[in-house]
Enzyme design. Structure first.
Site, PDB file in Angstrom:
ATOM      1  N   GLY A 119     -54.329 -36.731  37.619  1.00 48.18           N
ATOM      2  CA  GLY A 119     -54.456 -37.551  38.820  1.00 48.18           C
ATOM      3  C   GLY A 119     -54.771 -36.707  40.036  1.00 48.18           C
TER       4      GLY A 119
ATOM      5  CB  SER B 273     -47.548 -39.211  35.523  1.00 55.81           C
ATOM      6  OG  SER B 273     -47.995 -40.430  36.060  1.00 55.81           O
TER       7      SER B 273
ATOM      8  CG  ASP C 150     -57.213 -33.139  36.090  1.00 57.21           C
ATOM      9  OD1 ASP C 150     -56.673 -34.263  36.183  1.00 57.21           O
ATOM     10  OD2 ASP C 150     -58.231 -32.818  36.723  1.00 57.21           O
TER      11      ASP C 150
ATOM     12  CG  ASP D  40     -64.554 -32.615  28.832  1.00 61.46           C
ATOM     13  OD1 ASP D  40     -64.019 -33.737  28.737  1.00 61.46           O
ATOM     14  OD2 ASP D  40     -65.784 -32.445  28.889  1.00 61.46           O
ATOM     15  CD  GLN D  41     -59.799 -38.095  28.017  1.00 60.92           C
ATOM     16  OE1 GLN D  41     -59.692 -38.625  29.106  1.00 60.92           O
ATOM     17  NE2 GLN D  41     -59.191 -38.573  26.947  1.00 60.92           N
TER      18      GLN D  41
ATOM     19  CG  HIS E 121     -58.548 -44.757  31.615  1.00 61.94           C
ATOM     20  ND1 HIS E 121     -57.431 -44.483  30.855  1.00 61.94           N
ATOM     21  CD2 HIS E 121     -58.175 -44.597  32.912  1.00 61.94           C
ATOM     22  CE1 HIS E 121     -56.423 -44.181  31.661  1.00 61.94           C
ATOM     23  NE2 HIS E 121     -56.853 -44.233  32.902  1.00 61.94           N
TER      24      HIS E 121
ATOM     25  CD  GLU F 170     -50.489 -44.653  30.827  1.00 60.44           C
ATOM     26  OE1 GLU F 170     -51.245 -44.732  31.823  1.00 60.44           O
ATOM     27  OE2 GLU F 170     -49.337 -44.187  30.888  1.00 60.44           O
ATOM     28  CG  ASP F 171     -55.166 -47.508  32.198  1.00 58.42           C
ATOM     29  OD1 ASP F 171     -54.239 -48.310  32.402  1.00 58.42           O
ATOM     30  OD2 ASP F 171     -55.371 -46.525  32.911  1.00 58.42           O
TER      31      ASP F 171
END
Length: 391
Positions: free
Chosen positions: A199, A209, A226, A244-245, A270, A295-296
């Site tokens: 974030g 978080s 991140d 990097d995800q 996301h 999530e999301d």
């Protein structure tokens, strides 16, 4: 792993171990080093002081014949300071055995909060008795703030989310009630947690978080991932990683270095493709008995995130991934079983629990057998489960 991190890990593990393990840590590292670890944790957990008058409180931590003193200066609107070299005016002295303090910080959440310390309130007569009412009030307030940091917090996760500025509750998400239910069995464990997405927008550092999880899991080690360097957030039990995800090799390297994890939370881009890449790379590095959280899920229906503009999410979306895991959970009932090699998820997904926009995938050994495959109508009739044919 640095020496400080290794010591912290030993102290955390000792929180629920026999006294002899705490003694061994103190003997190996020295009382001063152990107290340094404990004081950093206290400072992180403390409520913000509300006393207007500055108050100096001494905490003496003992081990056999040794004693190590730390003096905290507490006053409203300022960070709690550790006095070193400056002559304090002690308004309260607290004395606690190192075993009891370790248990208070890293023991079980139901550890007693009284009966384990010595206390001297206003050990010396104030020079100006006209200040006595304010001294009394400020010392009481400062003591409450300090002792809030010396216990396992009894926390409502929603309130904690709001306090740290996380969007997991009372924003456009209402996740923390589900997290409290799902994470309750892990609360007292020395868990390792990875959250994808730290974030921080418009140049902000983020990390709300991560701090929430560190506070909630009082024995946990928290990692955040991140795209941007957020290492300014690093502190004991919290590490910000850069990566990097959507990079499978990078995720695997990260997991090999810092895992295995008890909990992974995907609160990253996301993008549906990224969610699937991250899951495929990281789920093998979740411990048996652990959880992988996505999530999301709503972006499964947003085309700009790679979702489906329809009421049925496509197979390449996050919701499509969750649906496929239900099939994997029941792979022993497939017509092709056991004639094909089993996948990681077929072998180890043991639970899939979905709430609005968030899914919890539980890992374990998916080895339970079902109805024997040789069961035919004759066998079912023999069991009385179906009536015999009228012919």
């Amino acid at each position: 792993m640095t020496a400080d991190t290794a010591l912290l890990d030993r102290v955390v593990q000792a929180g629920t171990a026999p006294d002899a393990e705490i003694f061994a840590v103190v003997e190996d590292a020295g009382l001063g080093a152990v107290v340094g670890v404990l004081v950093e944790e206290i400072l992180f957990r403390c409520d913000a002081p509300i006393n207007v008058m500055p108050v100096d409180i001494a905490l003496d931590v003992t081990h056999e014949s040794e004693r190590h003193r730390t003096v905290f200066r507490m006053v409203r609107d300022r960070p709690i300071a550790i006095l070193d070299g400056e002559e304090p005016v002690i308004r309260r002295e607290l004395r606690m055995n190192v075993v009891d303090l370790v248990r208070r910080l890293y023991g079980r959440a139901d550890h007693p909060r009284t009966g384990d310390f010595h206390d001297a309130f206003l050990p010396t007569r104030p020079a100006d008795l006209t200040e006595l009412p304010e001294i009394f009030a400020s010392t009481n307030q400062a003591s409450g703030a300090l002792l809030s940091g010396c216990t396992v917090p009894r926390i409502d996760l929603g309130a904690l989310s709001v306090a740290y500025g996380s969007d997991k509750w009372a924003s456009f998400h209402w996740y923390t009630a589900h997290y409290e239910k799902e994470f309750a069995p892990y609360r007292d464990r020395p868990v390792r947690i990875l959250e994808i997405g730290i974030g921080g927008f418009s140049g902000e550092l983020g990390g709300s978080s991560l701090k929430m999880w560190k506070r909630y899991f009082h024995r946990g080690t928290v990692f955040g991932l991140d795209l941007f360097d957020k290492s300014e957030l690093n502190q004991p039990r919290l590490t910000a990683l850069t990566g990097d995800q959507g990079d499978t090799d990078g995720l695997v390297a990260l997991a090999r270095e810092h895992g295995p994890f008890d909990i992974v939370i995907d609160d990253g881009s996301h993008e549906n493709e990224h969610v699937r890449v991250s899951f495929e790379a990281l789920f093998p590095y979740v411990r048996s008995g652990g959880l992988y959280v996505i999530e999301d899920l709503q972006t499964s229906y947003f085309p700009r995130f790679g979702g489906t503009a329809d009421k049925v999410a496509g197979s390449k979306t996050s919701v499509g991934l969750v649906k496929s895991l239900l099939d994997d959970l029941h792979h022993r009932e497939h017509a092709t079983y056991p004639g094909h090699p089993t996948s990681v998820t077929e072998e180890s997904v043991v639970g899939v629990r979905v709430y609005r926009n968030v899914a919890f995938i539980e890992k374990g050994v998916n080895g339970e057998d079902g109805i024997p495959r040789w069961m035919d109508d004759e066998a079912w009739i023999a069991l009385g489960a179906i009536p015999p044919s009228a012919d």
